[in-house]
Design an enzyme around this catalytic site. Structure first.
Site, PDB file in Angstrom:
ATOM      1  N   ASP A   1      39.659  22.605  32.851  1.00 47.95           N
ATOM      2  CA  ASP A   1      40.513  21.444  32.557  1.00 47.95           C
ATOM      3  C   ASP A   1      40.011  20.640  31.354  1.00 47.95           C
ATOM      4  OD1 ASP A   1      42.038  22.141  34.712  1.00 47.95           O
ATOM      5  OD2 ASP A   1      41.332  20.548  36.033  1.00 47.95           O
TER       6      ASP A   1
ATOM      7  N   ASP B   1      34.153  25.549  30.851  1.00 46.59           N
ATOM      8  CA  ASP B   1      34.908  24.660  31.722  1.00 46.59           C
ATOM      9  C   ASP B   1      36.400  24.961  31.513  1.00 46.59           C
ATOM     10  OD1 ASP B   1      35.483  22.310  33.330  1.00 46.59           O
ATOM     11  OD2 ASP B   1      36.029  21.329  31.445  1.00 46.59           O
TER      12      ASP B   1
HETATM   13  C1  2M8 Z   1      40.088  18.046  40.003  1.00 49.05           C
HETATM   14  O1  2M8 Z   1      39.230  18.282  38.934  1.00 49.05           O
HETATM   15  C2  2M8 Z   1      39.462  17.617  37.691  1.00 49.05           C
HETATM   16  C3  2M8 Z   1      38.545  18.224  36.630  1.00 49.05           C
HETATM   17  O2  2M8 Z   1      38.655  19.605  36.595  1.00 49.05           O
HETATM   18  C4  2M8 Z   1      39.156  16.153  37.796  1.00 49.05           C
HETATM   19  O3  2M8 Z   1      38.162  15.767  38.407  1.00 49.05           O
HETATM   20  O4  2M8 Z   1      39.954  15.382  37.234  1.00 49.05           O
HETATM   21  C5  2M8 Z   1      39.807  19.162  41.003  1.00 49.05           C
HETATM   22  O5  2M8 Z   1      40.145  18.757  42.260  1.00 49.05           O
HETATM   23  C6  2M8 Z   1      40.515  20.472  40.692  1.00 49.05           C
HETATM   24  O6  2M8 Z   1      40.461  21.325  41.822  1.00 49.05           O
HETATM   25  C7  2M8 Z   1      41.952  20.229  40.268  1.00 49.05           C
HETATM   26  O7  2M8 Z   1      42.513  21.434  39.773  1.00 49.05           O
HETATM   27  C8  2M8 Z   1      42.020  19.196  39.169  1.00 49.05           C
HETATM   28  C9  2M8 Z   1      43.443  18.959  38.757  1.00 49.05           C
HETATM   29  O8  2M8 Z   1      43.527  17.992  37.756  1.00 49.05           O
HETATM   30  O9  2M8 Z   1      41.442  17.984  39.636  1.00 49.05           O
END
Ligand code: 2M8
Length: 270
Positions: free
Chosen positions: A8, A6
């Site tokens: 983030d 993963d």
């Molecule tokens: C969104 O995804 C993150 C987890 O990766 C989340 O749900 O908080 C997505 O839209 C992703 O495309 C974007 O990069 C991310 C940014 O925090 O948020």
């Protein structure tokens, strides 16, 4: 060895999106030809930017297991039969189209009787404010092909949202900040297994997989790898991931990622 990770809050710092603390180990893994395969809720555009920064040539899995992207000139295995040529990639599309996800979000909103705000309803600068991403990065986050992230509504039980999505034929992952509406056939675990099978078919030794994640939408990935590693937040590991008997990295983000992966890699090499 294959590493499915993963991004983030796992390989990327939860606040700054930096992977600096893992960069030395990423270089070593590259030199040793160990694939590091992103498995993320991010879009193709976002992952492309990330792997270009690292000068990686690797397959990757986007939008919560919706799209498996394999560079056309990727040398490690044969072109999968079911894949379609899209740009410079062979693509296995496990998820629904973005148009379907948008329609699904409207239907779920109607069914729970609440307006739901998806990335398609937000301007780039609004996504920037919500995520802390730079303008270009927020634009890439909006360039969706399969899934719709939306602001998790307050005062609705997660189970009610999930049930409404399931009724419409979708899967829904509820997060603290955003929830994601996903095609029912898509999944991080299923997508990782598809890629593993391709590598395995081209190898004469049994391959081991390591998977890393930090949040409930990684459970499906962690359940489908040989060695599952949970990356904790600053406050500790997510409660839904901490009682599964999975290894917990000793630190959050890329620093913990590097320590845990290096250790697992050394043990496998012995
Ligand atoms: C969104 O995804 C993150 C987890 O990766 C989340 O749900 O908080 C997505 O839209 C992703 O495309 C974007 O990069 C991310 C940014 O925090 O948020």
């Amino acid at each position: 060895l294959l590493i499915f990770t993963d991004l983030d809050g796992t390989l990327l710092d939860a606040e700054t999106y930096s992977y600096a603390a893992a960069q030395p180990l990423l270089e070593q893994l590259k030199a040793a030809h160990v694939p590091v395969i992103p498995v993320t809720s991010k879009t193709r555009a976002e992952v492309e930017t990330f792997i270009q920064q690292l000068s990686l040539q690797t397959p990757f899995i986007t939008e919560n297991g919706s799209g498996v992207f394999i560079p056309v000139d990727y040398p490690a295995f044969e072109r999968p039969e079911a894949a379609e040529l899209v740009g410079n990639y062979w693509v296995l599309a496990l998820g629904c189209t973005y148009v379907m996800a948008r329609a699904g979000l409207k239907a779920v909103a109607q069914s729970v009787g609440r307006p739901l705000k998806g990335f398609g309803d937000l301007a780039v600068d609004q996504i920037q404010t919500l995520t802390g991403l730079a303008f270009e990065d927020a634009k890439e986050a909006k360039a969706r092909e399969f899934t719709e992230p939306f602001l998790t509504p307050k005062n609705i039980a997660a189970a009610d949202l999930e049930a409404a999505a399931a009724d419409m034929g979708f899967r829904l992952v509820v997060g603290d900040r955003f929830s994601h509406l996903i095609g029912s056939e898509a999944g991080k675990g299923a997508a990782a297994l598809e890629l593993k099978a391709l590598y395995q078919a081209a190898s004469d030794r049994p391959l081991t997989t390591i998977g890393l994640g930090n949040s409930p939408n990684d459970i499906d990935l962690l359940e489908n790898v040989d060695i599952a590693i949970v990356i904790p937040a600053a406050t500790g590991p997510h409660p839904k991931l901490s009682d599964r008997g999975w290894q917990i990295a000793p630190q959050p983000g890329p620093a913990g990622w590097a320590i845990a992966v290096e250790k697992a890699w050394q043990q496998l090499d012995q």
